[in-house]
Design a protein around this motif. Structure first.
Motif, short mmCIF file in Angstrom:
data_model
loop_
_atom_site.label_atom_id
_atom_site.label_comp_id
_atom_site.label_asym_id
_atom_site.label_seq_id
_atom_site.Cartn_x
_atom_site.Cartn_y
_atom_site.Cartn_z
N LEU A 130 15.47 -32.76 -29.07
CA LEU A 130 14.10 -32.40 -28.68
C LEU A 130 13.21 -33.64 -28.66
CD1 LEU A 130 13.68 -29.16 -30.83
CD2 LEU A 130 14.54 -29.38 -28.50
N LEU A 131 13.43 -34.54 -29.63
CA LEU A 131 12.67 -35.79 -29.65
C LEU A 131 12.93 -36.60 -28.38
CD1 LEU A 131 10.89 -37.80 -31.33
CD2 LEU A 131 13.04 -38.82 -32.09
N ASP A 155 7.87 -30.31 -22.48
CA ASP A 155 9.21 -30.03 -21.98
C ASP A 155 10.12 -29.74 -23.16
OD1 ASP A 155 11.54 -29.83 -20.49
OD2 ASP A 155 11.87 -32.00 -20.46
N LEU A 156 9.92 -28.56 -23.76
CA LEU A 156 10.67 -28.15 -24.94
C LEU A 156 11.03 -26.68 -24.80
CD1 LEU A 156 8.47 -29.85 -27.72
CD2 LEU A 156 10.75 -30.58 -26.97
N PRO A 157 12.02 -26.21 -25.54
CA PRO A 157 12.38 -24.79 -25.46
C PRO A 157 11.21 -23.89 -25.87
CG PRO A 157 14.08 -26.06 -26.59
CD PRO A 157 12.91 -26.97 -26.45
N GLU A 158 11.25 -22.66 -25.41
CA GLU A 158 10.20 -21.71 -25.76
C GLU A 158 10.17 -21.44 -27.26
OE1 GLU A 158 10.37 -18.17 -23.49
OE2 GLU A 158 10.05 -19.20 -21.56
N ARG A 159 11.30 -21.58 -27.91
CA ARG A 159 11.37 -21.40 -29.35
C ARG A 159 12.36 -22.41 -29.91
NH1 ARG A 159 14.13 -18.90 -33.52
NH2 ARG A 159 12.86 -17.77 -35.06
N PHE A 160 11.98 -23.14 -30.93
CA PHE A 160 12.88 -24.11 -31.54
C PHE A 160 12.54 -24.28 -33.02
CE2 PHE A 160 9.31 -26.50 -29.80
CZ PHE A 160 8.96 -27.38 -30.82
N GLU A 161 13.47 -24.84 -33.76
CA GLU A 161 13.29 -25.08 -35.19
C GLU A 161 12.92 -26.54 -35.40
OE1 GLU A 161 15.81 -23.55 -38.92
OE2 GLU A 161 16.76 -25.22 -37.86
N LEU A 169 0.57 -27.37 -28.12
CA LEU A 169 2.03 -27.34 -28.20
C LEU A 169 2.50 -25.91 -28.45
CD1 LEU A 169 4.91 -28.53 -28.65
CD2 LEU A 169 4.25 -28.89 -31.03
N GLY A 170 2.00 -25.30 -29.47
CA GLY A 170 2.40 -23.98 -29.91
C GLY A 170 2.23 -23.89 -31.40
N GLY A 171 2.84 -22.91 -32.04
CA GLY A 171 2.60 -22.76 -33.45
C GLY A 171 3.73 -22.07 -34.19
N THR A 172 3.56 -22.03 -35.50
CA THR A 172 4.46 -21.32 -36.40
C THR A 172 3.75 -20.08 -36.92
OG1 THR A 172 3.65 -22.55 -38.32
CG2 THR A 172 5.52 -23.50 -37.11
N LEU A 176 6.42 -22.16 -28.32
CA LEU A 176 5.50 -22.82 -27.40
C LEU A 176 4.38 -21.87 -27.00
CD1 LEU A 176 7.61 -24.90 -24.83
CD2 LEU A 176 6.55 -25.66 -26.96
N ALA A 177 3.20 -22.43 -26.84
CA ALA A 177 2.08 -21.65 -26.31
C ALA A 177 2.32 -21.40 -24.82
CB ALA A 177 0.77 -22.41 -26.51
N PRO A 178 1.82 -20.30 -24.27
CA PRO A 178 2.01 -20.02 -22.84
C PRO A 178 1.55 -21.14 -21.93
CG PRO A 178 1.14 -18.09 -23.97
CD PRO A 178 1.10 -19.22 -24.96
N GLU A 179 0.49 -21.83 -22.33
CA GLU A 179 -0.05 -22.92 -21.51
C GLU A 179 0.46 -24.29 -21.94
OE1 GLU A 179 -3.36 -21.93 -24.54
OE2 GLU A 179 -1.46 -21.12 -23.80
N SER A 180 1.46 -24.33 -22.80
CA SER A 180 1.97 -25.60 -23.30
C SER A 180 2.57 -26.46 -22.17
CB SER A 180 3.04 -25.36 -24.36
OG SER A 180 3.62 -26.59 -24.77
N PRO A 181 2.23 -27.76 -22.12
CA PRO A 181 2.80 -28.64 -21.09
C PRO A 181 4.07 -29.35 -21.55
CG PRO A 181 1.10 -29.82 -22.27
CD PRO A 181 1.19 -28.44 -22.92
#
Length: 224
Positions: A213-214, A117-123, A141-144, A110-115
């Protein structure tokens, strides 16, 4: 709520999205590409599914106009893959071919500013060769490792665009992979970002884990 799915290929359906909506008591319809898009007045929200088309394909002209009206009219939108890129394009972001296609299971931070409701890191399961930038006023959201923008939320979460496929099941993922067995092959040789189908489908519990997560994401979207 009544949801309309916009489906771009006969084999790329709602997958686990349909089960979630059924379980939560929401009604839904599917509009296929060869049908006239629904009227915004006939639904409470739209979900744009993935597809093999380019964003500027002539057969998507009516849908692009529908997305623009939905964005301006306050209608909730959720886009996946192609659907996400159509939303990003309508919001003025650049959509282009990525330098490194991603197919298979990849870690997303997840990006620091991501809104979201998901874990900080997920697959998550990815199936993409095209990317988009972050639209103005959108939160990432964030990135890979290969794709820094894997999605975004816009207008306080009313609009969500995702490159990752949290809705996938083992069956739907197998169908996606069969549609393009060589389409994502890198020109320069093997890539750590491309996994073979046997590796992707080897552990079905991976799909069950991302189903949780969905659940969180859809609940957050419909609340917004």
């Amino acid at each position: 709520m009544h949801i309309y799915f916009l489906q771009h290929h006969a084999s790329l359906g709602p997958a686990r999205l349909k089960d979630w909506l059924d379980g939560m008591g929401h009604s839904h319809n599917v509009c296929h590409l060869d049908e006239a898009p629904p009227r915004l007045a006939d639904c409470d929200a739209l979900i744009l599914l993935d597809g093999p088309q380019a964003e500027d394909a002539p057969e998507l002209a009516r849908e692009r106009k529908l997305v623009e009206r939905a964005l301006k009219g306050g209608k909730p939108l959720l886009g996946l893959g192609l659907g996400a890129r159509l939303i990003a394009q309508a919001l003025g972001a650049t959509v282009s071919r990525g330098t490194c296609p991603e197919v298979g299971w990849h870690a997303l931070r997840l990006a620091p500013e991501s809104p979201f409701d998901l874990p900080e890191r997920f697959e998550a399961f990815l199936w993409q060769s095209r990317i988009f930038g972050l639209p103005e006023e959108a939160l990432p959201l964030g990135g890979t490792a290969a794709g820094p923008v894997q999605g975004f939320a816009w207008d306080a979460g009313r609009v969500i665009a995702l490159q990752c496929h949290l809705e996938s099941t083992a069956e739907s993922a197998a169908t996606m992979l069969a549609l393009s067995p060589t389409a994502f092959a890198p020109a320069s040789g093997p890539s750590t970002h491309l996994q073979v189908p046997a590796e992707i489908l080897a552990e079905p519990r991976r799909f069950d884990r991302q189903a949780a997560l969905l659940d969180r994401l859809l609940a957050q979207w419909l609340r917004a």
